[in-house]
Each structure stands twice: as C-alpha cells, then as structure tokens.
Design an enzyme around this catalytic site. Structure first.
Site, PDB file in Angstrom:
ATOM      1  N   GLU A  42       0.874  -1.190   0.000  1.00  0.00           N
ATOM      2  CA  GLU A  42       0.000   0.000   0.000  1.00  0.00           C
ATOM      3  C   GLU A  42       0.902   1.227   0.000  1.00  0.00           C
ATOM      4  O   GLU A  42       1.770   1.356   0.863  1.00  0.00           O
ATOM      5  CB  GLU A  42      -0.938  -0.031   1.208  1.00  0.00           C
ATOM      6  CG  GLU A  42      -1.938  -1.172   1.131  1.00  0.00           C
ATOM      7  CD  GLU A  42      -2.651  -1.254  -0.217  1.00  0.00           C
ATOM      8  OE1 GLU A  42      -3.134  -0.226  -0.714  1.00  0.00           O
ATOM      9  OE2 GLU A  42      -2.709  -2.345  -0.791  1.00  0.00           O
TER      10      GLU A  42
ATOM     11  N   CYS B 179      -1.786   9.197   4.095  1.00  0.00           N
ATOM     12  CA  CYS B 179      -1.813   8.790   2.686  1.00  0.00           C
ATOM     13  C   CYS B 179      -3.119   9.268   2.047  1.00  0.00           C
ATOM     14  O   CYS B 179      -3.195   9.496   0.853  1.00  0.00           O
ATOM     15  CB  CYS B 179      -1.675   7.285   2.579  1.00  0.00           C
ATOM     16  SG  CYS B 179      -2.807   6.414   3.655  1.00  0.00           S
TER      17      CYS B 179
HETATM   18  P1  NDP Z   1       8.779   4.813   3.480  1.00  0.00           P
HETATM   19  O1  NDP Z   1       8.516   4.133   2.187  1.00  0.00           O
HETATM   20  O2  NDP Z   1       9.930   5.720   3.568  1.00  0.00           O
HETATM   21  O3  NDP Z   1       9.021   3.720   4.619  1.00  0.00           O
HETATM   22  C1  NDP Z   1       8.074   2.715   4.912  1.00  0.00           C
HETATM   23  C2  NDP Z   1       8.755   1.544   5.573  1.00  0.00           C
HETATM   24  O4  NDP Z   1       9.622   0.926   4.617  1.00  0.00           O
HETATM   25  C3  NDP Z   1       9.649   1.940   6.744  1.00  0.00           C
HETATM   26  O5  NDP Z   1       9.530   0.954   7.747  1.00  0.00           O
HETATM   27  C4  NDP Z   1      11.038   1.918   6.130  1.00  0.00           C
HETATM   28  O6  NDP Z   1      12.057   1.696   7.054  1.00  0.00           O
HETATM   29  C5  NDP Z   1      10.892   0.735   5.200  1.00  0.00           C
HETATM   30  N1  NDP Z   1      11.898   0.636   4.147  1.00  0.00           N
HETATM   31  C6  NDP Z   1      12.600   1.625   3.554  1.00  0.00           C
HETATM   32  N2  NDP Z   1      13.413   1.089   2.603  1.00  0.00           N
HETATM   33  C7  NDP Z   1      13.200  -0.252   2.605  1.00  0.00           C
HETATM   34  C8  NDP Z   1      13.723  -1.346   1.854  1.00  0.00           C
HETATM   35  N3  NDP Z   1      14.643  -1.179   0.915  1.00  0.00           N
HETATM   36  N4  NDP Z   1      13.261  -2.586   2.120  1.00  0.00           N
HETATM   37  C9  NDP Z   1      12.323  -2.785   3.067  1.00  0.00           C
HETATM   38  N5  NDP Z   1      11.808  -1.792   3.818  1.00  0.00           N
HETATM   39  C10 NDP Z   1      12.242  -0.550   3.582  1.00  0.00           C
HETATM   40  O7  NDP Z   1       7.427   5.513   3.915  1.00  0.00           O
HETATM   41  P2  NDP Z   1       7.124   6.374   5.204  1.00  0.00           P
HETATM   42  O8  NDP Z   1       7.392   5.574   6.433  1.00  0.00           O
HETATM   43  O9  NDP Z   1       7.781   7.700   5.079  1.00  0.00           O
HETATM   44  O10 NDP Z   1       5.530   6.547   5.118  1.00  0.00           O
HETATM   45  C11 NDP Z   1       4.917   7.508   4.345  1.00  0.00           C
HETATM   46  C12 NDP Z   1       4.410   6.892   3.055  1.00  0.00           C
HETATM   47  O11 NDP Z   1       3.490   5.862   3.333  1.00  0.00           O
HETATM   48  C13 NDP Z   1       3.630   7.885   2.198  1.00  0.00           C
HETATM   49  O12 NDP Z   1       4.017   7.720   0.859  1.00  0.00           O
HETATM   50  C14 NDP Z   1       2.182   7.457   2.403  1.00  0.00           C
HETATM   51  O13 NDP Z   1       1.322   7.825   1.364  1.00  0.00           O
HETATM   52  C15 NDP Z   1       2.333   5.994   2.535  1.00  0.00           C
HETATM   53  N6  NDP Z   1       1.175   5.401   3.201  1.00  0.00           N
HETATM   54  C16 NDP Z   1       0.281   4.691   2.452  1.00  0.00           C
HETATM   55  C17 NDP Z   1      -0.861   4.177   3.023  1.00  0.00           C
HETATM   56  C18 NDP Z   1      -1.835   3.396   2.217  1.00  0.00           C
HETATM   57  O14 NDP Z   1      -2.689   2.743   2.799  1.00  0.00           O
HETATM   58  N7  NDP Z   1      -1.767   3.418   0.902  1.00  0.00           N
HETATM   59  C19 NDP Z   1      -1.154   4.408   4.442  1.00  0.00           C
HETATM   60  C20 NDP Z   1      -0.127   5.146   5.137  1.00  0.00           C
HETATM   61  C21 NDP Z   1       0.990   5.621   4.531  1.00  0.00           C
HETATM   62  P3  NDP Z   1      12.967   2.924   7.569  1.00  0.00           P
HETATM   63  O15 NDP Z   1      12.060   3.796   8.331  1.00  0.00           O
HETATM   64  O16 NDP Z   1      13.982   2.247   8.399  1.00  0.00           O
HETATM   65  O17 NDP Z   1      13.537   3.571   6.346  1.00  0.00           O
END
Ligand code: NDP
Length: 518
Positions: A287, A321
């Site tokens: 998502e 989001c």
């Molecule tokens: P990110 O994509 O930056 O991070 C999400 C998660 O992915 C974090 O736990 C992060 O860890 C991890 N991550 C980063 N790189 C990798 C990798 N290479 N492999 C595996 N995991 C990885 O998003 P945000 O946390 O900043 O959240 C905001 C985003 O989430 C927005 O784009 C928002 O729209 C979306 N979102 C979507 C929703 C939906 O239902 N569609 C609901 C809520 C949010 P780390 O923090 O350690 O980098």
C-alpha cells in the site's frame, strides 16, 4: 460465550475533564521513560546490538523518546530462520486460539489506550485527537481481524455432488515480513501484524525508523497476552539495509508493506526475484502513496466544503496517505472558495503536539521538513500563488505553517508528486467534468471526494473518479475499519482493502479437500 458484533471504538471526548486528566497522566508516564533502551527480540531472545537507533520527539528533537537497536544482516537472517521454524508449530494452532490473542490484546489496549496514544504524540507529533484515533483504529483492527479469522475458519460454501464429500479450508502461508510506515504508527503496524498472526503465519516486524517506540508498544503487548515467542519478532533497523535482507530471504513467503511508492516498487521488484532454494513466488501486499483530490462544485455549501478540505489537508500535518493535497475547484466559485479557505486556515494553531490546544503539530523529521519546504518553493516557482503559510515556524521543532498554493497547473510538480506535508495545491477547472478529469490525471488512485448537491454529478463521480476510497460531501480522510475498507489503485498500491472482508485472504491459501463416499 457468543462474540458480540464488531463495532468501532469511539473517539475519546477530551472536553471531559476526566479524559483530559487521563491523557495528561499518560503523557507524563511516557515522558518519564524517555531515553530508555529497548532490545531486538527474536524467538523471545532479547538482543542488544552495537549500532543504535534513536527515536526523537519532532516537537522537541533534543528529546530522545527511546533508544533502539539496529539489526544487521546476521540478525535479519536469524529472525527469518526463527520465524520459519516457529511457523511449523504456529500453523497448527486452532484459529480460535489465535483469535483469542487478538481479543485479549484489544481489551488491554482499550484499557491503556491513552498510553499508546501518548507515545505517538511524542514519537511522531500527533495531536491528542489524531493519536487517539490511531489507537482506536488499532483496537478496531484487532477486534475485526479476530472475528474475520473465525469466519474464514468456519465452513466454506462449495457446490455439493452426491458421490463425494467436499470442503475448502484456508491455511496460512508462512513467514511474513511486515514493514509499516510511521504515519499510522500504531494502527497500520497493528493491522498488518495482527492479520498475519491470526491467519497462522509468523512475522518478522521491522518498524519504521521514525516510530520504533510505537512498534515496541505493540510487540510488548503481544508478549503480555502470551503470544508464543517467535510468532512475532521485533527487528528494528534501517529499511535500506535490513529491509532488503528480509525481503530477499528465500524463506520469506510474503511481504506486507505500507509506505512510499518508491520503496513499494523496490520491494515488489526484489520480492519477485526467486532466490536459490526458494520454493514459492512471494506475495507482496503493498500500500503506497497518494495525490488525493477534493473536487468542489459550484452547486455546494462552500463553508462546509472548505471545512472538510481543511480537515483533509491539514489533519496530522497532511501526513496521511489519504490527505487532500489537491483541491480542484470549479471556476464559478474558485475565488470565493479561496477566500473561505484562507479565513479558516488562518485559525489553525500550530505547536507542540503534547499541548492540547494545538490543532497541528510538527512534521515527522528534519529531512521531511526540508523536502516539504522545497516543494513549497517549487510550487511557487512553477507559477503558484501563495494564499497562506509557506514557512517554517521559529524554534527547535519541525513546524511548518499550513500552506495553500492556488493557481496550480494540473501538471505542475506539486499537483503530481506526493508531498506528505501540510501543503494544499488549489487547481481551477472550467466545470465539474473537467475537474474529474484533472482529479484522475495522476499516477495515484487512493482517496478522493466531491462536494456537490447535484445527484447526476454525484452518480457520474461515483463511476469515473478512479480511487480506492471515494467520498461524497465529507472529508476524504478518517476511513473506519469495517466501514470503509481501505486501499488504493494504480501506484497507490495493490488495493488490499485493510479493514475489509477480503484482507485476510491475502495472507491465506485455500486447500480443496475431496473424499469419495459413494
Ligand atoms: P517509506 O517508504 O519511507 O518507509 C516505509 C517503511 O519501509 C519503513 O519501515 C522503512 O524503514 C521501510 N523501508 C525503507 N526502505 C526499505 C527497503 N529497501 N526494504 C524494506 N523496507 C524498507 O514511507 P514512510 O514511512 O515515510 O511513510 C509515508 C508513506 O506511506 C507515504 O508515501 C504514504 O502515502 C504511505 N502510506 C500509504 C498508506 C496506504 O494505505 N496506501 C497508508 C499510510 C501511509 P525505515 O524507516 O527504516 O527507512
């Protein structure tokens, strides 16, 4: 005892002095343990690593909410191996028993809800009502998915034939890597983890590096309810380093991800590559982001529409989001609508998230703050007219004024890219039909809504507005578990519909059983 029908957890009324006091006490309690250190936990073993990860309070970044461990490659592999071994036991546990762990966790979370909310106030800068809603949604997920598992564990309809006894049963998949974002720090993490656990899978949970404390709260709650060690493993660490190891591991069976488009695409690609020794194609539930729009028609109540737009654009500093980041307004009422918006946005009080009087807190971290400010600059340099806000506030915290930029071209950067901050782009459309076209003209498709009193326009918008969650004459945020199953189209994700009846299916596989009887 019969299980009562699911109903949503009500929000806390903070105008009541008793509730206010309870929240203040919870905030004080959480603050008193600032700076404490928390381990990685794999198979029940608490592990302290050399590299640490601090969780900061974005309202006052000099405050360290908690100190966490950064897992490395060795620990990431150990976590998957441990979860894979535990799966061989957990998969056979009666679904009713698995559901009971969730029901129990929901009861405890409800009792201590302010404590969970207080952690989010400090760790990600949620205001009281936003944090309270996040906790309520987490309780809902636990209650909802527990009931859903009981439904999936029951008899499933198959066509009868005289010569055979036939059944269809749902069985778990294996090890799930759960990767949540920081923005619904508790709700999304709880939803994704509890759904995987209750379906009989084992989990390696890698919380966001911006909200490990909230992740710990959930992990610790599951320990408290007696979930067997190894079913849920808590592995904080850098997404880029540890995330890739977890996703790529041949024993990982599925990945539940919520986060940005860029990371979602990367995970999807990495998971698609079959590794040596891997016996399945991995499932990815991803998502991702949004560029959500509210369409404002001339046949509407502009006051109410502006109020809903403000709530959708600036609730939790626009870091949802589902947040409205575009208002597409029909020409006839364009300037009038801007006037009403401006008047309302100027009343928003921005400040420390732990002070109840503030209706907007900080954005989550310094990097995010700079990115948002550069989007504001870009919006203006590409021809946008600054109507309100536009600046960082004085002080230590990452506070940005609620910002409205008008006259934005539908193809401008700030009309196409997800900003994830308190910035609303206002776009003029010649009429309602053109507004709908503009609304659909991004790569995303998460939430959207229209404000109109015209029944024909409503019907048209219901059909053509291509988003997973569509709303009429209300705000476009605040989806409720069970009521508004949530998930988007196109680059917003795989449309998994969290909090809906199809969700658990994504974490299960079905087995058809047939016995000849005649
Ligand atoms: P990110 O994509 O930056 O991070 C999400 C998660 O992915 C974090 O736990 C992060 O860890 C991890 N991550 C980063 N790189 C990798 C990798 N290479 N492999 C595996 N995991 C990885 O998003 P945000 O946390 O900043 O959240 C905001 C985003 O989430 C927005 O784009 C928002 O729209 C979306 N979102 C979507 C929703 C939906 O239902 N569609 C609901 C809520 C949010 P780390 O923090 O350690 O980098």
């Amino acid at each position: 005892m019969a299980i009562p029908k699911f109903k949503n957890e009500p929000p806390t009324d903070f105008t009541k002095p008793a509730n206010r006091r309870a929240m203040e006490q919870a905030l004080a309690k959480v603050k008193s343990s600032f700076g404490k250190e928390y381990p990685i936990v794999i198979g029940g073993e608490e592990i302290y690593a050399t590299n640490k990860l601090n969780s900061y309070n974005p309202s006052r970044p000099s405050e360290v909410v908690g100190v966490f461990q950064k897992a490395d490659e060795v620990l990431a592999n150990k976590a998957i191996e441990t979860a894979a071994a535990k799966f061989e036991e957990w998969r056979w546990v009666d679904p009713k028993k698995r559901a009971d762990y969730l029901f129990k966790a929901a009861r405890i979370m409800r009792k201590r809800k302010h404590e969970f909310s207080a952690v989010m106030v400090y760790e990600v800068g949620k205001t009281w009502p936003e944090a309270d809603a996040d906790t309520a949604e987490s309780i809902d997920f636990l209650e909802f998915y527990a009931r859903e598992m009981l439904r999936y564990a029951g008899p499933q309809p198959v066509t009868k034939i005289a010569t055979e006894k036939n059944e269809l049963v749902y069985i778990p998949l294996g090890v799930g890597v759960v990767v949540p974002p920081w923005n619904f720090a508790l709700a999304i993490l709880t939803g994704m983890s509890s759904a995987a656990i209750v379906t009989g899978n084992t989990v390696v949970l890698k919380p966001s590096s911006d909200s490990p404390m909230t992740g710990w709260m959930f992990f610790d709650l599951m320990r408290e309810v007696g979930l067997p060690a190894g079913v849920l493993n808590f592995v904080p660490g850098s997404g880029a380093a540890v995330g890739d190891i977890l996703v790529a591991h041949p024993k990982t069976r599925f990945v539940s991800f919520t986060g940005s488009k860029e990371v979602g695409i990367h995970i999807n690609e990495l998971a698609a590559k079959v590794q040596p020794g891997q016996k399945w194609l991995k499932r990815v539930v991803a998502e991702m982001g949004g560029k959500d729009a509210i369409v404002i028609d001339d046949q509407t109540d502009l006051e109410a529409a502006a109020q809903a737009t403000i709530a959708s654009a600036f609730g939790f500093q626009g870091q949802k989001c589902s947040a409205a980041s575009r208002a597409i307004v029909v020409e006839k009422v364009y300037e009038k609508f801007l006037d009403v918006l401006k008047e309302k946005v100027e009343k928003i009080r921005v400040g420390m998230a732990d002070e109840q009087a503030n209706s907007m807190g900080p954005v989550v971290n310094e990097g995010s703050m700079h990115k948002i400010l550069s989007y504001i600059e870009k919006g203006i340099s590409e021809g946008g007219r600054l109507i309100a806000g536009g600046r960082r506030l004085e002080g230590e915290g990452y506070f940005i004024q609620p910002t409205i930029i008008a006259d934005v071209h539908p193809k401008a950067t700030i009309a196409q890219e997800e900003i994830f901050g308190p910035v609303l782009a206002v776009i003029k459309a010649k009429d309602f039909d053109e507004a709908l076209q503009i609304a659909n003209d991004t790569e995303f498709g998460l939430t959207g809504g229209v404000w109109t009193k015209n029944p024909k326009k409503k019907e048209k918008a219901k059909k053509v507005f291509h988003v997973g969650n569509f709303y009429i004459n209300r705000k476009i945020t605040g989806a409720l578990v069970g009521v508004h199953p949530f998930g988007g189209f196109n680059m917003s994700g795989t449309d998994s519909k969290g909090g809906g009846r199809d969700y658990l299916l994504l974490l299960l596989q079905s087995k058809s059983l047939s016995e000849k009887i005649r």
